[in-house]
Scaffold this active site. Structure first.
Site, PDB file in Angstrom:
ATOM      1  N   THR A 181      -4.178  13.652  11.539  1.00  0.00           N
ATOM      2  CA  THR A 181      -4.844  13.160  10.292  1.00  0.00           C
ATOM      3  C   THR A 181      -5.579  12.031  10.516  1.00  0.00           C
ATOM      4  O   THR A 181      -5.450  11.112  11.427  1.00  0.00           O
ATOM      5  CB  THR A 181      -3.773  13.054   9.063  1.00  0.00           C
ATOM      6  OG1 THR A 181      -4.476  12.736   8.132  1.00  0.00           O
ATOM      7  CG2 THR A 181      -2.824  12.092   9.646  1.00  0.00           C
ATOM      8  N   GLU A 326       0.917  15.079   6.463  1.00  0.00           N
ATOM      9  CA  GLU A 326       2.206  14.718   6.846  1.00  0.00           C
ATOM     10  C   GLU A 326       3.384  15.450   5.953  1.00  0.00           C
ATOM     11  O   GLU A 326       4.548  15.342   6.220  1.00  0.00           O
ATOM     12  CB  GLU A 326       2.475  13.275   6.561  1.00  0.00           C
ATOM     13  CG  GLU A 326       2.037  12.191   7.236  1.00  0.00           C
ATOM     14  CD  GLU A 326       0.365  11.935   6.739  1.00  0.00           C
ATOM     15  OE1 GLU A 326      -0.291  12.822   6.185  1.00  0.00           O
ATOM     16  OE2 GLU A 326      -0.164  10.911   7.313  1.00  0.00           O
ATOM     17  N   LYS A 434      -3.643  -5.469  -7.473  1.00  0.00           N
ATOM     18  CA  LYS A 434      -2.176  -6.311  -7.978  1.00  0.00           C
ATOM     19  C   LYS A 434      -2.635  -7.565  -8.614  1.00  0.00           C
ATOM     20  O   LYS A 434      -2.919  -8.518  -8.114  1.00  0.00           O
ATOM     21  CB  LYS A 434      -1.581  -6.473  -6.766  1.00  0.00           C
ATOM     22  CG  LYS A 434      -1.142  -5.369  -6.058  1.00  0.00           C
ATOM     23  CD  LYS A 434      -1.192  -5.054  -4.600  1.00  0.00           C
ATOM     24  CE  LYS A 434      -0.838  -3.931  -3.980  1.00  0.00           C
ATOM     25  NZ  LYS A 434      -1.445  -3.445  -2.877  1.00  0.00           N
ATOM     26  N   TRP A 439       0.459  -3.557 -11.689  1.00  0.00           N
ATOM     27  CA  TRP A 439      -0.933  -2.893 -11.023  1.00  0.00           C
ATOM     28  C   TRP A 439      -1.846  -2.474 -11.644  1.00  0.00           C
ATOM     29  O   TRP A 439      -1.676  -1.841 -12.887  1.00  0.00           O
ATOM     30  CB  TRP A 439      -0.208  -1.964 -10.296  1.00  0.00           C
ATOM     31  CG  TRP A 439       0.550  -2.256  -9.098  1.00  0.00           C
ATOM     32  CD1 TRP A 439       0.909  -3.690  -8.522  1.00  0.00           C
ATOM     33  CD2 TRP A 439       1.227  -1.478  -7.927  1.00  0.00           C
ATOM     34  NE1 TRP A 439       1.640  -3.575  -7.433  1.00  0.00           N
ATOM     35  CE2 TRP A 439       2.002  -2.538  -7.182  1.00  0.00           C
ATOM     36  CE3 TRP A 439       1.692  -0.361  -8.082  1.00  0.00           C
ATOM     37  CZ2 TRP A 439       2.961  -1.875  -6.117  1.00  0.00           C
ATOM     38  CZ3 TRP A 439       2.379   0.203  -6.898  1.00  0.00           C
ATOM     39  CH2 TRP A 439       3.053  -0.495  -5.955  1.00  0.00           C
TER      40      TRP A 439
END
Lengths: 541, 541
Positions: A181, A326, A434, A439
């Site tokens: 990846t 993954e 942030k 957030w």
């Protein structure tokens, strides 16, 4: 209970024994090729035996550079079936990355589609471990090549015993496949799949509440077989006796529409760009897509207009899957619950645009600045995943520590999870803003900005801020007729009713164009660097 | 890939988190009880914690003597969830067998439904390991009992922490449950299920090509939860967020029909006798069964008339599953392939009367006198099964060797397998007639005989024969009006066009009645003994 390992070869054996007449249909510029599972099994056995005679041993990596076709499918079973490891290589890698992944995986043999020989020829001198190149093409159709030594696939099969027996004494945790990846920086990272992970992931594709892949389906895998095993579809489809349609290099929308129509495809999967192109083709020409019961998309969010067009205009149910290399890849699907089915179309489409519910067998959670987030659809956190088909490291790679911590995969995706358990991606961690311990999602702000009639495109990035740590700044490109006609205040007024007050960008920077990557994504890193010069971190607003 | 064990507790956790509002509906003479998965999870955690405080430790056996209801379901997750072993006890065992299984399993605690207390009281003095009896009943509804010590379930729960966390450091191969199966001779034999086997078996129930159990389903488990985990339905249904209807002791056909109608049940499973009784009720009174998408039967072959009535008259698709206590139990399902769906109804029903195709993850084969049989639908062999949810031994039992050999379960069922891979049971090995190195199915002969208008019932058994080793003899009971009116030759003439010549019974013995077991099965052992005196083995026909 019996200590029977969860292996890949019995999947093919089931197709051979129970579904010998069912077909694999593969496309090439030469036309359609049809072969049964009986033939596929025989040829996979020949390939496994011939690879063994060539010196491929248990644990050896065998690379493939190939389209989605019957030969690639044969390798999907022959290579792990004999105990070796199938390394599917992305044929769109740069020569540098291609060289890296082949050398890093230490591929002993490469199976290369004839049309892709030039890609390999360009890097052949750099390859350190490859001992033979096997060219996949029809016999009588053998191309010239500078590679050496070269073996033709169909001739190689003749060396193999069609009665070859796949070994059953493999460990289910033995490696079966691998896929690299791309990394944000540096070389691609390798993920190793095991027999166990492929077995369990394949079962999950057959669950009624995920894809419900069935013998009765005709499955068109548009997603490439070099990309996370085409989302696992070739394994599951073979196991369940599903008819498979493999489009080879024929990925033009008119060809796909023709295939769906002529082969009565019921299930198909691919990235949104493919389906957006298909929609365009459907506008141009009429096709019969009535056989389609499920159009699976994933790999990137899809525009709401795409979902609406398929569901409303063409009556094709869409389903979003979320995952990554993954994760084998299936993690969530955007399947609605029974009590949500009667909601108005718009609400259902909003839900289907979310990434969805974790499939049985996996656990998900999200961790924000204050720890594990509430499932309220508002709080944001990085998505963490745990389960038996989730990687626990990158292959021989120092960069594993970042993503794999405390037994969880840290995805780098920032999400909300609503009270129904629906996961929704809000951002990538690196693009997140942030601000004051909270957030802000750059993706949400960009979507809100791009809904303005004057805005052609918009990217929101974080700039450093002394008091709030980071604050959002929006970079906006106006449409041609609107240049110079729209003010910062006008844009902020437009945003105000849509987002929390503290989400409002500190600045709207009008630009002529946004820096982009080669595949058209915003290059936010470059934007951040540009803006850093303009915004000093010690300003106080 | 992550080394995440395949455990049971995450199934419940998924229901709690993603499907907290979905319901478990359980029936008792007091009426319907409804609770959500959120409540079920909370109560299961309380139970697990309280059992721990009571001294139940990892690996300890906890017995249940209970109907299908919400408390039994809570125990299904609490007991294996905490690392103990759920021993579901057949409430119809004889006192002798009941005592044996509880002592043999060394149950430390017994969970007993209040209505079943007399069964336990009758054997309590014989029980060597039970330290507490937990009585499952509504509070305020506490019965007198001679058992001691007694704890009331609802009071026990109050001792438990609803925030109890199920341990995740269990090994997937740890025992999770056990169930005893009756033996031909001697005491019942115990089968131990593991977390891994339950996990994998549950996944298989969700596959589109098996039951396709889904969140959207409303699943009525008629098959008892003390019988092979109610075919695994409670585990899978919880995992997938399926609404569950548990009928408690209310197994009368009118109650079941009412439940299907009122709860809009979509899937149900039970033995044929239940469904034959339901059909009778449907003749008597009209019910709306339009919600049913699948009626699963198993445990015994069903008469063709039952399949026809459900499919043709009531529009309810039927599906046969085959399995046994040793197989968790799902091995095969009689699901037709896509290209068989358009066959005439009669042909489809003939196929659905077969046991069907092996589900993904299992291997089946059959071995006859000449080795592994051909899949031609004719050759007979004993069915052998291999896979990760198939037992490899009986619990602490010398009789394991007979059934478990060379890594395969020897089922004792004699089958044919047709070219499509459909398994069909022809006989039990012990009832099979071995004539001149070939096998004759007593079941097939009996079915042929019972189609004769004069025959009330018929059993075919083997008698020893010097030349042929064994030969079939038919024991026939004629209907009342036909007694003394039908000759041996007439019966043989009737059989002649239906079976191979060497299958024809050597003798037709007319009897007034056939010896039967307490559950109505022919007692073939007794028949064989009776006939042995009449037929000397050295006769030559």
């Amino acid at each position: 209970m019996m200590n029977v390992p969860l292996l890949i070869s019995p999947m093919l054996e089931r197709a051979e024994r129970i579904f010998p007449k069912k077909e694999v249909i593969s496309c090439s510029p030469a036309g359609l090729h049809r072969q049964t599972y009986a033939e596929t099994g025989k040829r996979a056995r020949q390939l496994a035996d011939a690879l063994g005679k060539l010196g491929v041993k248990k644990g050896d990596r065998v690379g493939t550079l190939a389209w989605n076709d019957h030969r690639h499918l044969e390798a999907y079973f022959a290579v792990p079936g004999m105990g070796a490891v199938l390394h599917t290589i992305n044929l769109r890698l740069s020569p540098e990355h291609l060289t890296y992944v082949i050398n890093h995986a230490e591929d002993r043999v490469l199976l290369v589609d004839a049309s892709l020989l030039p890609i390999v020829e360009a890097v052949a001198s750099q390859l350190k471990t490859v001992q033979a190149f096997i060219v996949m093409t029809n016999s009588g159709d053998l191309p010239d090549t500078s590679l050496n030594p070269v073996i033709f696939y169909e001739e190689l099969l003749e060396e193999g015993d069609p009665a070859y027996v796949f070994p059953k004494d493999l460990d289910e945790n033995d490696p079966a496949g691998m896929c690299y990846t791309s990394a944000t920086t540096g070389m691609p990272k390798g993920v190793v799949y095991t027999h166990r992970s492929v077995f369990l992931h394949s079962l999950s594709l057959g669950l009624a509440d995920t894809m419900g892949l069935s013998e009765a389906d005709v499955c068109l895998s548009v997603v490439p077989m070099f990309h996370v095993n085409a989302w696992g579809l070739p394994f599951a489809a073979t196991w369940f006796g599903t008819t498979q349609v493999l489009p080879g290099p024929m990925l033009k929308p008119d060809v796909l529409a023709e295939l769906i129509q002529s082969e009565r495809v019921t299930v198909t999967g691919g990235v949104p760009t493919i389906w957006i192109a298909l929609l365009k083709e459907l506008e141009r020409k009429s096709y019969d897509l009535s056989s389609l019961r499920l159009l699976l998309f994933g790999g990137a969010p899809a525009p709401a207009s795409m979902l609406r067009a398929f569901e409303e205009k063409y009556g094709v149910p869409v389903l979003q899957g979320y995952g990554m290399t993954e994760t084998s890849p299936l993690v969530t699907v955007s399947r609605l619950k029974s009590y949500q089915q009667d909601l108005p179309l718009e609400e259902r489409l909003t839900m289907k645009a979310k990434q969805g519910l974790a499939v049985p067998g996996l656990e998900v959670k999200a961790v924000g600045p204050g720890g594990e987030i509430a499932w309220d659809g508002k709080e944001m956190g990085e998505l963490l995943i745990r389960g038996p088909w989730i990687a626990d490291s990158y292959y021989k790679d120092d960069r594993s520590q970042e993503a794999f911590q405390d037994g969880w995969l840290h995805t780098g995706d920032v999400v909300t999870i609503d009270p129904e358990g629906m996961v929704k991606i809000a951002d990538r961690t690196k693009d997140l803003i942030k601000s004051g311990g909270e957030w802000i999602s750059s993706v949400d702000l960009e979507n809100a900005l791009m809904a303005h009639e004057a805005v052609y495109e918009a990217a929101v990035v974080a700039v450093p801020h002394e008091k709030w740590q980071e604050r959002p700044v929006a970079c906006v490109v106006l449409k041609d007729g609107f240049k110079g006609q729209v003010s910062k205040e006008e844009i902020l007024d437009f945003l105000r009713p849509q987002v929390a007050k503290w989400w409002l960008p500190d600045e709207i920077v009008f630009m002529d164009e946004l820096p982009k990557t080669s595949v058209g994504k915003f290059l936010k890193r470059a934007l951040r660097e540009q803006l850093q010069e303009r915004f000093s971190p010690d300003r106080l607003t």
